[in-house]
Design a protein around this motif. Structure first.
Motif, PDB file in Angstrom:
ATOM      1  N   GLY A  15       0.816  -1.211   0.000  1.00 20.71           N
ATOM      2  CA  GLY A  15       0.000   0.000   0.000  1.00 20.71           C
ATOM      3  C   GLY A  15       0.848   1.260   0.000  1.00 20.71           C
ATOM      4  O   GLY A  15       0.445   2.289  -0.564  1.00 20.71           O
ATOM      5  N   ALA A  59      -4.969   3.029  -2.508  1.00 22.00           N
ATOM      6  CA  ALA A  59      -4.372   1.862  -1.857  1.00 22.00           C
ATOM      7  C   ALA A  59      -5.458   0.919  -1.338  1.00 22.00           C
ATOM      8  O   ALA A  59      -5.349  -0.303  -1.464  1.00 22.00           O
ATOM      9  N   CYS A  60      -6.522   1.491  -0.775  1.00 22.24           N
ATOM     10  CA  CYS A  60      -7.626   0.662  -0.265  1.00 22.24           C
ATOM     11  C   CYS A  60      -8.361  -0.024  -1.406  1.00 22.24           C
ATOM     12  O   CYS A  60      -8.743  -1.201  -1.304  1.00 22.24           O
ATOM     13  N   GLY A  71      -4.713  -1.246   1.528  1.00 21.51           N
ATOM     14  CA  GLY A  71      -4.813  -0.227   2.559  1.00 21.51           C
ATOM     15  C   GLY A  71      -4.496  -0.780   3.933  1.00 21.51           C
ATOM     16  O   GLY A  71      -4.584  -1.983   4.176  1.00 21.51           O
TER      17      GLY A  71
END
Length: 404
Positions: free
Chosen positions: A123, A192-193, A198
Motif C-alpha cells: 500500500g 491503496a484501499c 490499505g
C-alpha cells in the motif's frame, strides 16, 4: 454582495464550543468501549487518535519556530508575529473538524475501511505513486486556480493575508480550500484501499507526513543544509523548503507546488532564485537589537506562558489553566536544566518605529532571588548579558521584574 459559498466556517461564532462538534464521535467511542481490542468500533479511537496527533504535529512545529534562541538566525521573514495575526489564526484548527467529518463519513459509507490491517507494505508503494501522479499535479492546478482574480479575492486571499508564515498559517484558509485539500490528501489512501492494500499504518504515516511537510513549509525557519541542493541537484525538484514556500507567500506569483518543485518546473512557475535564497537563509544572520529588556520567570507555572510552549495561550493575560497541570513536571525539569546550564537567551522580539526590541530571559526564577547562595550566580548572568549586548552594539539595556 453576500459572502462567497464556503468562504467562512459554519462554527465561526461558537468559540471554544466548536469542539463540541467532536462530541458524537467521542460519545460513540465511549458508549461502545471502542478502546477494547475486540470492539467493532475500535476505528473510532484510531480516528480520534490520528486527528489528535495531527494537531500535535502543528503545535510542535509552532513551538520549534518560536524557539528564537535556536531559530532567530535562520528566520526567513524577519518581522515578528503581531497580535493581530495571532487573533486571525486563533482558529487555525478548524480544518481538522471538517476533515474528521469527511473521514468519518467515508468510514460509515464504506464499512470495510473500518477493518483494515495494521500494515501492508504494498500500500505504501501505491500511495507514493498516486501522490506523485495525482495529488501533486492536481494540487498544483487547484492552487494556481485559487490564485486567479475571482477565486483569490473570495477565498485564497485569507491565507495570504498575514505577513509572517507560521505553522498555523497552513490551517488558516477557507472551508472550500480545505475541502479540496482533504479530497486530494485522501486520493492515495483511497487508491491503496481500492487495490486491497490499505492499512491503518499507511493512513497514519501518510496523513502525518502530509501535515509534517505542510507545517514545515510554513515554519519561517530554513532547515535544509545550505550545500545540499548543490551536492544533490535532483533534490531541488523532489522536496520544497521553507524558503521555497515563503517566496510563494510573499510574491504570490511563483512556487505553487504542494511539496515537489518538479511541478513548478513543468508549469513554468519556479522562481530561479529559490535555492540561492535558501542557501543564504540557512547561513543565517544575527541582527543586533537596538533595545534589550532583561527579564526573569516568576515561577514554574508562568514559565509555560511563553510563545514556544503555546503561542495562542502566551498571547493572553496570565492565568493558571487546568490543561497546563500535566505539563508542570516537564516545566520543572526545564527549570533545573536552565539553572544548571543555560545563559541568558532570547524569548521574543518586535519592531517599533524601525527599531528592533528583544526580550532576553535571565535563566533564574523568582525564588532564586531569595536564596543567598544564588545571588552571585544571578549577578554573573546579568553581567554576562550586559557585556554580550555591548559587543553586539545594543544601545539600551533595561532590567526589570517581568513575568514571562
Amino acid at each position: 454582495m453576500g459572502a462567497a459559498f464556503l468562504s467562512s466556517w459554519p462554527w465561526d461564532n461558537l468559540g471554544i464550543f466548536k469542539y463540541v462538534l467532536y462530541g458524537p464521535l467521542v460519545g460513540k467511542a465511549l458508549a461502545s468501549r471502542a478502546w477494547e481490542p475486540a470492539s467493532p468500533d475500535r476505528w473510532l479511537c484510531l480516528l480520534l487518535a490520528l486527528f489528535a496527533l495531527r494537531a500535535f504535529t502543528y503545535q510542535l512545529w509552532s513551538s520549534y519556530s518560536n524557539m528564537l534562541f535556536l531559530t532567530r538566525r535562520r528566520r526567513i521573514v524577519r518581522d515578528g508575529v503581531d497580535f493581530e495575526q495571532i487573533d486571525k489564526e486563533w482558529d487555525w484548527d478548524n480544518f481538522l473538524i471538517l476533515q474528521i467529518m469527511m473521514a468519518a463519513t467515508a468510514l460509515y459509507a464504506f464499512p470495510s475501511l473500518r477493518h483494515l490491517p495494521g500494515w501492508n507494505t504494498g500500500g505504501l508503494a501505491v500511495a507514493a505513486l498516486l501522490h506523485v501522479a495525482a495529488t501533486e499535479p492536481l494540487f498544483y492546478a487547484a492552487h494556481r486556480g485559487f490564485h486567479g482574480a475571482h477565486l483569490f479575492a473570495r477565498y485564497h486571499a485569507l491565507h495570504h493575508s498575514n505577513k509572517v508564515p507560521t505553522p498555523f498559517t497552513a490551517g488558516f484558509a477557507t472551508p472550500l480550500e480545505h475541502l479540496v485539500l482533504g479530497l486530494l490528501m485522501a486520493l492515495p489512501l483511497a487508491g491503496a484501499c481500492a487495490a486491497g492494500l490499505g492499512s491503518v499504518g499507511l493512513a497514519f504515516a501518510y496523513v502525518l507526513s502530509f501535515d509534517f511537510l505542510r507545517a514545515m513549509g510554513h515554519c519561517n525557519v530554513e532547515l535544509f543544509p545550505g550545500g545540499l541542493f548543490r551536492s544533490l541537484p535532483f533534490l531541488r525538484y523532489l522536496i520544497y523548503t521553507p524558503t521555497y514556500h515563503t517566496i510563494h507567500h510573499t510574491g504570490k506569483k511563483a512556487n505553487f507546488c504542494l511539496f515537489m518543485p518538479l511541478f513548478d518546473r513543468l508549469g513554468g512557475t519556479l522562481d530561479p532564485e529559490s535555492w540561492e535564497l535558501q542557501r543564504k537563509n540557512r547561513a543565517g544572520m544575527d541582527e543586533a537589537p537596538d533595545f534589550v529588556f532583561l527579564a526573569h520567570v516568576v515561577d514554574v507555572m508562568q514559565s509555560m506562558h511563553v510563545p514556544f510552549v503555546m503561542r495562542t495561550f502566551a498571547s493572553t493575560p496570565f492565568a493558571v489553566r487546568a490543561f497546563l497541570l500535566p505539563l508542570w513536571p516537564i516545566a520543572l525539569l526545564f527549570m533545573f536544566m536552565v539553572w544548571a546550564w543555560s545563559k541568558t537567551f532570547i524569548i521574543s522580539y518586535y519592531h517599533l518605529r524601525g527599531k528592533l526590541h528583544q526580550i532576553w530571559a535571565v535563566p533564574r526564577y523568582g525564588f532564586h532571588y531569595f536564596l543567598p547562595f544564588a545571588k552571585d550566580g544571578i549577578n554573573d548572568q546579568i553581567e554576562l548579558a550586559i557585556l554580550r549586548a555591548e559587543r553586539m552594539g545594543v544601545k539600551v539595556v533595561s532590567l526589570g521584574h517581568r513575568a514571562l
